[in-house]
Design an enzyme around this catalytic site. Structure first.
Site, PDB file in Angstrom:
ATOM      1  N   CYS A  54       0.821  -1.216   0.000  1.00 25.82           N
ATOM      2  CA  CYS A  54       0.000   0.000   0.000  1.00 25.82           C
ATOM      3  C   CYS A  54       0.856   1.268   0.000  1.00 25.82           C
ATOM      4  CB  CYS A  54      -0.887   0.025   1.241  1.00 25.82           C
ATOM      5  SG  CYS A  54      -2.132  -1.274   1.302  1.00 25.82           S
ATOM      6  N   GLU A  56       0.392   3.994   1.805  1.00 24.96           N
ATOM      7  CA  GLU A  56       0.625   4.539   3.148  1.00 24.96           C
ATOM      8  C   GLU A  56       1.855   3.901   3.792  1.00 24.96           C
ATOM      9  OE1 GLU A  56      -2.149   3.334   1.845  1.00 24.96           O
ATOM     10  OE2 GLU A  56      -3.951   4.182   2.764  1.00 24.96           O
TER      11      GLU A  56
END
Ligand code: ZN
Length: 136
Positions: A54, A56
């Site tokens: 991901c 993030e």
């Protein structure tokens, strides 16, 4: 420019770097560390789906790489786009919520809403029953 607006702009730019040939969902994240530095990340998919990562957590990895274990998260913006280039309302997944809290439960998290506005919430509010390693 408001700090979160700056991070939102960086997150949009990071999303354009995403490697997302399978989901076609391009995600970018941009964070501000407590030390005042900005780091970005994008999603990187793989033909073996669970191997992908991901945006993030890519940004967090970049921050830890640069600042070391003392890194603390102050704020993070997440931006996502579909295959047609339209902005999509996407919030951090469960694994990323746990990861954000690890570095700053009070950090500001901002992501787009379905009305095209931006939600702003504290990381800890995204995952109220987060995992905490019991001390022995
Ligand atoms: Zn995630």
């Amino acid at each position: 420019m408001h700090d979160l607006d700056f991070l939102r702009t960086l997150a949009v730019q990071a999303a354009h770097q995403a490697y997302a040939p399978y989901s076609k969902l391009r995600v970018g994240a941009a964070l501000r560390s407590a030390a005042g530095h900005a780091y970005t990340g994008c999603n990187v998919e793989n033909a073996s789906y669970p191997v992908g990562g991901c945006a993030e957590r890519a940004a967090i990895a970049a921050a830890v790489q640069a600042e070391g274990p003392g890194f603390r998260l102050q704020a993070i913006a997440v931006a996502a786009f579909g295959s047609d280039g339209a902005a999509l309302p996407v919030s951090p997944c469960g694994a990323c919520r746990q990861s954000l809290i690890e570095f700053g439960a009070d950090a500001a998290v901002t992501f787009r809403q379905s009305d095209d506005g931006w939600m702003e919430v504290k990381a800890g509010e995204l995952l109220p029953f987060r995992f905490i390693l019991p001390s022995r």
